[in-house]
Design a protein around this motif. Structure first.
Motif, PDB file in Angstrom:
ATOM      1  N   ASN A  40      37.064  -4.685 -20.954  1.00  0.00           N
ATOM      2  CA  ASN A  40      37.315  -3.385 -21.585  1.00  0.00           C
ATOM      3  C   ASN A  40      38.755  -3.242 -22.084  1.00  0.00           C
ATOM      4  OD1 ASN A  40      34.697  -2.564 -21.366  1.00  0.00           O
ATOM      5  ND2 ASN A  40      35.030  -1.250 -19.603  1.00  0.00           N
ATOM      6  N   ASP A  53      31.843   1.164 -24.178  1.00  0.00           N
ATOM      7  CA  ASP A  53      30.958   2.302 -24.465  1.00  0.00           C
ATOM      8  C   ASP A  53      31.530   3.202 -25.555  1.00  0.00           C
ATOM      9  OD1 ASP A  53      29.208   1.393 -22.555  1.00  0.00           O
ATOM     10  OD2 ASP A  53      29.943   2.744 -20.984  1.00  0.00           O
ATOM     11  N   ASP A  54      32.866   3.208 -25.651  1.00  0.00           N
ATOM     12  CA  ASP A  54      33.515   4.057 -26.650  1.00  0.00           C
ATOM     13  C   ASP A  54      33.842   3.302 -27.944  1.00  0.00           C
ATOM     14  OD1 ASP A  54      33.457   6.080 -24.756  1.00  0.00           O
ATOM     15  OD2 ASP A  54      35.426   5.543 -23.957  1.00  0.00           O
ATOM     16  N   LYS A  66      25.724   3.553 -30.391  1.00  0.00           N
ATOM     17  CA  LYS A  66      26.807   2.986 -29.583  1.00  0.00           C
ATOM     18  C   LYS A  66      26.648   1.464 -29.508  1.00  0.00           C
ATOM     19  CE  LYS A  66      27.552   7.055 -26.754  1.00  0.00           C
ATOM     20  NZ  LYS A  66      27.761   7.554 -25.395  1.00  0.00           N
ATOM     21  N   ALA A  69      28.374  -0.300 -26.502  1.00  0.00           N
ATOM     22  CA  ALA A  69      27.651  -0.321 -25.221  1.00  0.00           C
ATOM     23  C   ALA A  69      26.673  -1.487 -25.173  1.00  0.00           C
ATOM     24  CB  ALA A  69      26.924   1.000 -25.007  1.00  0.00           C
TER      25      ALA A  69
END
Length: 147
Positions: A40, A53-54, A66, A69
């Motif tokens: 991440n 996820d963002d 998304k 994700a």
């Protein structure tokens, strides 16, 4: 009825399955930590997002897509598959190959359990030894015929 249940619970497959579930749950925590704390931050460098996820979020009308994700789930799957293969499958296959080579050479490890094949081979050899005529010195030679 209780005896049958006890036999079911104590079967090797059930115990192995229970151990696999527990190890899998612990392993999931490790993989999640790797993705959260290593992947991440790397993704945030490239996509300016705190987590996968963002990242790569697209909105069309009321729908939110998304893609980050999905990429995160794929990375998690690949990490899990790689660790399972290199930590469990590959070493166990090497151990099995070594055991096969030793058995083919006739060298059996002292702790190796006796298999059905070993027992059947021993029985066959004993039966052959019982059926063979006793060896008598000179039995293979031809005697001179009588006049």
């Amino acid at each position: 009825m209780l005896k049958g249940f006890r036999e079911f619970i104590l079967r090797g497959n059930v115990i192995d399955l229970a151990v696999a579930v527990v190890i899998g749950a612990a392993f999931t925590a490790v993989v999640t930590s790797i993705v959260t704390n290593i992947f991440n931050p790397l993704i945030s460098l490239f996509f300016k997002a705190k987590s996968l996820d963002d990242a790569l979020v697209f909105t069309v009308g009321d729908s939110v897509f998304k893609f980050g994700a999905v990429i995160g789930a794929i990375i998690t799957f690949l990490v899990v598959a790689a660790v399972v293969y290199f930590v469990f499958v590959y070493p166990l296959n090497k151990v099995k190959e070594r055991a096969e080579r030793l058995r083919e050479k006739g060298v059996v490890e002292p702790d190796a359990p006796i298999t059905e094949l070993d027992l059947l081979t021993e029985i066959r050899d004993l039966l052959q030894a019982q059926q063979a005529p006793p060896s008598v010195p000179g039995a293979g030679r031809h005697a001179d015929p009588l006049p």
